[in-house]
Design a protein around this motif. Structure first.
Motif, PDB file in Angstrom:
ATOM      1  N   SER A   1      18.658   9.365  -8.363  1.00 50.56           N
ATOM      2  CA  SER A   1      17.989   8.354  -7.221  1.00 50.56           C
ATOM      3  C   SER A   1      17.677   9.280  -6.230  1.00 50.56           C
ATOM      4  O   SER A   1      18.069  10.225  -5.868  1.00 50.56           O
ATOM      5  N   THR A   2      16.465   8.750  -5.622  1.00 50.69           N
ATOM      6  CA  THR A   2      15.644   9.642  -4.504  1.00 50.69           C
ATOM      7  C   THR A   2      15.598   8.658  -3.396  1.00 50.69           C
ATOM      8  O   THR A   2      15.497   7.487  -3.527  1.00 50.69           O
ATOM      9  N   ALA A   3      15.643   8.968  -2.129  1.00 48.40           N
ATOM     10  CA  ALA A   3      15.287   8.281  -1.073  1.00 48.40           C
ATOM     11  C   ALA A   3      14.249   8.946  -0.137  1.00 48.40           C
ATOM     12  O   ALA A   3      14.116   9.838   0.239  1.00 48.40           O
ATOM     13  N   GLN A   4      13.243   7.887   0.450  1.00 49.04           N
ATOM     14  CA  GLN A   4      12.206   8.503   1.272  1.00 49.04           C
ATOM     15  C   GLN A   4      11.749   7.452   2.297  1.00 49.04           C
ATOM     16  O   GLN A   4      12.226   6.050   2.030  1.00 49.04           O
ATOM     17  N   PRO A   5      11.427   7.695   3.435  1.00 48.46           N
ATOM     18  CA  PRO A   5      11.163   6.656   4.363  1.00 48.46           C
ATOM     19  C   PRO A   5       9.842   5.868   3.857  1.00 48.46           C
ATOM     20  O   PRO A   5       8.998   6.346   3.269  1.00 48.46           O
ATOM     21  N   LEU A   6       9.847   4.502   4.437  1.00 49.08           N
ATOM     22  CA  LEU A   6       8.786   3.860   4.078  1.00 49.08           C
ATOM     23  C   LEU A   6       8.346   3.050   5.480  1.00 49.08           C
ATOM     24  O   LEU A   6       9.151   2.301   6.349  1.00 49.08           O
ATOM     25  N   LEU A   7       7.133   3.184   5.975  1.00 47.66           N
ATOM     26  CA  LEU A   7       6.570   2.582   6.994  1.00 47.66           C
ATOM     27  C   LEU A   7       7.248   2.967   8.359  1.00 47.66           C
ATOM     28  O   LEU A   7       6.823   2.180   9.426  1.00 47.66           O
ATOM     29  N   GLY A   8       8.130   3.773   8.537  1.00 51.50           N
ATOM     30  CA  GLY A   8       9.096   4.248   9.405  1.00 51.50           C
ATOM     31  C   GLY A   8       9.960   3.115   9.872  1.00 51.50           C
ATOM     32  O   GLY A   8      10.826   3.581  10.855  1.00 51.50           O
TER      33      GLY A   8
ATOM     34  N   GLY B   1      13.680   4.695 -19.652  1.00 58.52           N
ATOM     35  CA  GLY B   1      12.595   5.523 -19.184  1.00 58.52           C
ATOM     36  C   GLY B   1      11.806   4.958 -17.835  1.00 58.52           C
ATOM     37  O   GLY B   1      10.867   5.485 -17.250  1.00 58.52           O
ATOM     38  N   GLY B   2      12.041   3.488 -17.450  1.00 56.93           N
ATOM     39  CA  GLY B   2      11.459   3.092 -16.425  1.00 56.93           C
ATOM     40  C   GLY B   2      12.253   3.188 -14.988  1.00 56.93           C
ATOM     41  O   GLY B   2      13.361   4.287 -15.238  1.00 56.93           O
ATOM     42  N   ARG B   3      12.090   2.567 -13.993  1.00 57.26           N
ATOM     43  CA  ARG B   3      12.900   3.019 -12.797  1.00 57.26           C
ATOM     44  C   ARG B   3      12.975   1.452 -12.295  1.00 57.26           C
ATOM     45  O   ARG B   3      12.254   0.582 -12.257  1.00 57.26           O
ATOM     46  N   VAL B   4      13.763   1.645 -10.875  1.00 54.90           N
ATOM     47  CA  VAL B   4      14.216   0.646 -10.243  1.00 54.90           C
ATOM     48  C   VAL B   4      13.729   0.981  -8.772  1.00 54.90           C
ATOM     49  O   VAL B   4      13.780   2.258  -8.354  1.00 54.90           O
ATOM     50  N   LEU B   5      13.232   0.179  -7.762  1.00 52.84           N
ATOM     51  CA  LEU B   5      12.527   0.410  -6.474  1.00 52.84           C
ATOM     52  C   LEU B   5      13.214  -0.559  -5.730  1.00 52.84           C
ATOM     53  O   LEU B   5      13.092  -1.733  -5.801  1.00 52.84           O
ATOM     54  N   VAL B   6      13.997   0.268  -4.768  1.00 52.23           N
ATOM     55  CA  VAL B   6      14.872  -0.651  -3.677  1.00 52.23           C
ATOM     56  C   VAL B   6      14.437  -0.440  -2.283  1.00 52.23           C
ATOM     57  O   VAL B   6      14.200   0.572  -1.804  1.00 52.23           O
ATOM     58  N   TYR B   7      13.915  -1.390  -1.694  1.00 51.74           N
ATOM     59  CA  TYR B   7      13.419  -1.172   0.043  1.00 51.74           C
ATOM     60  C   TYR B   7      14.122  -2.112   0.678  1.00 51.74           C
ATOM     61  O   TYR B   7      14.148  -3.251   0.331  1.00 51.74           O
ATOM     62  N   ASP B   8      14.855  -1.658   1.707  1.00 48.37           N
ATOM     63  CA  ASP B   8      15.363  -2.552   2.779  1.00 48.37           C
ATOM     64  C   ASP B   8      15.221  -1.656   4.147  1.00 48.37           C
ATOM     65  O   ASP B   8      14.962  -0.502   4.180  1.00 48.37           O
TER      66      ASP B   8
ATOM     67  N   VAL C   1       0.930  -1.337   0.040  1.00 48.21           N
ATOM     68  CA  VAL C   1      -0.002   0.045  -0.087  1.00 48.21           C
ATOM     69  C   VAL C   1       0.639   1.037  -0.198  1.00 48.21           C
ATOM     70  O   VAL C   1       0.407   2.345  -0.739  1.00 48.21           O
ATOM     71  N   GLU C   2       1.797   1.324   0.889  1.00 50.68           N
ATOM     72  CA  GLU C   2       2.939   2.356   0.877  1.00 50.68           C
ATOM     73  C   GLU C   2       3.530   2.610  -0.497  1.00 50.68           C
ATOM     74  O   GLU C   2       3.525   3.751  -1.001  1.00 50.68           O
ATOM     75  N   ILE C   3       4.094   1.453  -1.145  1.00 50.79           N
ATOM     76  CA  ILE C   3       4.680   1.688  -2.406  1.00 50.79           C
ATOM     77  C   ILE C   3       3.823   2.172  -3.566  1.00 50.79           C
ATOM     78  O   ILE C   3       4.153   2.768  -4.255  1.00 50.79           O
ATOM     79  N   ALA C   4       2.516   1.574  -3.403  1.00 53.64           N
ATOM     80  CA  ALA C   4       1.412   1.908  -4.329  1.00 53.64           C
ATOM     81  C   ALA C   4       1.201   3.644  -4.446  1.00 53.64           C
ATOM     82  O   ALA C   4       0.883   4.294  -5.373  1.00 53.64           O
ATOM     83  N   ARG C   5       1.438   4.073  -3.072  1.00 56.49           N
ATOM     84  CA  ARG C   5       1.163   5.571  -3.203  1.00 56.49           C
ATOM     85  C   ARG C   5       2.428   6.431  -3.392  1.00 56.49           C
ATOM     86  O   ARG C   5       2.212   7.661  -3.380  1.00 56.49           O
ATOM     87  N   ALA C   6       3.516   5.678  -3.073  1.00 57.82           N
ATOM     88  CA  ALA C   6       4.715   6.626  -3.190  1.00 57.82           C
ATOM     89  C   ALA C   6       5.390   6.895  -4.461  1.00 57.82           C
ATOM     90  O   ALA C   6       6.157   7.615  -4.484  1.00 57.82           O
ATOM     91  N   VAL C   7       4.851   6.004  -5.402  1.00 56.08           N
ATOM     92  CA  VAL C   7       5.397   6.070  -6.802  1.00 56.08           C
ATOM     93  C   VAL C   7       4.346   6.668  -7.828  1.00 56.08           C
ATOM     94  O   VAL C   7       2.937   6.279  -7.717  1.00 56.08           O
ATOM     95  N   ASP C   8       4.717   7.376  -8.746  1.00 56.54           N
ATOM     96  CA  ASP C   8       3.557   7.791 -10.025  1.00 56.54           C
ATOM     97  C   ASP C   8       3.456   6.540 -10.865  1.00 56.54           C
ATOM     98  O   ASP C   8       4.297   6.590 -11.751  1.00 56.54           O
ATOM     99  N   TRP C   9       2.604   5.564 -10.307  1.00 52.41           N
ATOM    100  CA  TRP C   9       2.362   4.466 -11.499  1.00 52.41           C
ATOM    101  C   TRP C   9       1.684   4.779 -12.572  1.00 52.41           C
ATOM    102  O   TRP C   9       1.862   3.865 -13.502  1.00 52.41           O
ATOM    103  N   SER C  10       1.301   5.626 -12.740  1.00 49.32           N
ATOM    104  CA  SER C  10       0.486   6.182 -14.025  1.00 49.32           C
ATOM    105  C   SER C  10       1.493   6.216 -15.342  1.00 49.32           C
ATOM    106  O   SER C  10       1.099   6.179 -16.169  1.00 49.32           O
ATOM    107  N   ARG C  11       2.807   6.555 -14.799  1.00 50.02           N
ATOM    108  CA  ARG C  11       3.689   6.782 -16.016  1.00 50.02           C
ATOM    109  C   ARG C  11       4.300   5.394 -16.396  1.00 50.02           C
ATOM    110  O   ARG C  11       5.068   5.270 -17.367  1.00 50.02           O
ATOM    111  N   HIS C  12       3.931   4.122 -15.838  1.00 50.08           N
ATOM    112  CA  HIS C  12       4.471   2.783 -16.241  1.00 50.08           C
ATOM    113  C   HIS C  12       3.299   1.892 -16.410  1.00 50.08           C
ATOM    114  O   HIS C  12       2.203   1.979 -15.952  1.00 50.08           O
TER     115      HIS C  12
END
Length: 343
Positions: free
Chosen positions: A327-334, A274-281, A166-177
């Protein structure tokens, strides 16, 4: 020999934080037991007294008062008079059967953490990873030879990936992909969340072939049979399916730096222009000061030969080296960090 000056210095420093740290695992075990006994489910219909909770969960009358009051003190229950109710936190995440239930993740950590962390001193002095022995009742996650235990492992991960998705669904502009592949996506739970949130996406999961039966069973149960494609293979030897977006969650922390760079190079080749990679850890802050992130890294070193968490700045360097930009970084779920980069 202790001197008067030593005692005076010690008296000026409150030992309270040390004592709390010494017994920190007690609070976690209270939570684990409450989930295992069904305390929060027993209070799902509203507040009740201790006798009701004890009857519904099997709590012994000698243990119930301190146990329930401890849960209240930890912010998991609320007590009014002699009646207990779920706190907002417990109501949101610990009532079985709800869409946001995280009890499976609580049970997973209880079963997997304590056996290995009990061997921390040995690991610190030998450098050897500490594995649980399945022949002695241990639990080794998705590599367990018992299919039912594998399902339990994935169910615990699903409880967490629901919120992550849910967090990732909101954190990225998926309309572009138009498409994405979840690398190491197990039985497809995070992919399922994303495709439900953004139905226009073509979704895929890339994981080891042994995961396919569990993937098929799970996505069929979710009513997504055919909506999420599964590709079996190895990250380092098989072609990664091409997509606009490739997601790597809890993947890079399992490898050393050279393997991380190698994998990111392979991911770059698979991401459409034009696509992107998403990495979370649970990435370590660049100053290496956040104790929770450092404990997560220590855990990876404890249970694997090469794994550890890594700094955000290091990841951005590796991404640039693979060819990614912006590249950009943002918090996810705290608890996590999400880093994105563009091909």
């Amino acid at each position: 020999m202790t001197t008067t000056d030593d005692r005076t210095t010690a008296a000026a420093v409150d030992p309270g934080p040390l004592i709390k740290l010494t017994i920190a695992d007690c609070a976690a075990k209270v939570l684990h037991s409450a989930v295992a006994l069904g305390v929060f489910g027993a209070l799902a219909d509203g507040p009740a007294d201790a006798d009701h909770v004890a009857a519904a969960t099997g709590l012994h009358e000698r243990m119930a008062p301190d146990f329930l009051d401890a849960l209240a003190g930890l912010g998991l229950l609320e007590r009014t008079g002699d009646r207990y109710g779920n706190s907002p936190l417990a109501e949101a995440y610990l009532v079985p059967g709800t869409a946001t239930y995280l009890g499976g993740f609580v049970e997973l950590t209880n079963e997997t953490l304590y056996g290995t962390w009990g061997r921390l001193t040995e690991a610190l002095t030998t450098g050897a990873p500490q594995h649980l022995d399945p022949d002695k009742g241990g639990f080794v996650g998705d590599r367990h030879k018992d299919p039912e235990k594998m399902k339990r492992f994935f169910a615990g991960l699903d409880a967490y990936s629901d919120r992550m998705g849910v967090e990732i669904a909101r954190a990225v502009d998926w309309s572009r992909h138009a498409s994405f592949t979840d690398l190491g996506g197990a039985r497809g739970n995070l992919a399922a969340v994303l495709v439900k949130e953004h139905p226009h996406l073509t979704a895929g999961v890339f994981d080891l072939e042994r995961t396919r039966p569990l993937f098929t069973e799970h996505t069929t149960r979710l009513g997504l049979d055919g909506r999420v494609a599964f590709t079996g293979g190895d990250f380092f030897t098989d072609d990664i399916p091409k997509a606009d977006v490739i997601v790597l969650g809890h993947i890079l922390h399992g490898f050393d730096t050279d393997r991380r760079r190698e994998l990111l190079n392979r991911v770059f080749a698979a991401v459409n222009p034009g696509g992107r990679v998403l990495v979370y850890d649970r990435m370590i802050d660049d100053e290496r000061r956040d104790p929770e992130r450092l404990l997560s890294s220590l855990h990876m070193r404890l249970v694997s030969q090469d794994g550890s968490e890594y700094r955000v700045g290091d990841l951005r360097t590796w991404l640039a080296g693979a060819g990614f930009a912006d590249s950009t970084a943002q918090p996810l779920l705290g608890t996590h960090t999400l880093v994105t980069a563009v091909r």
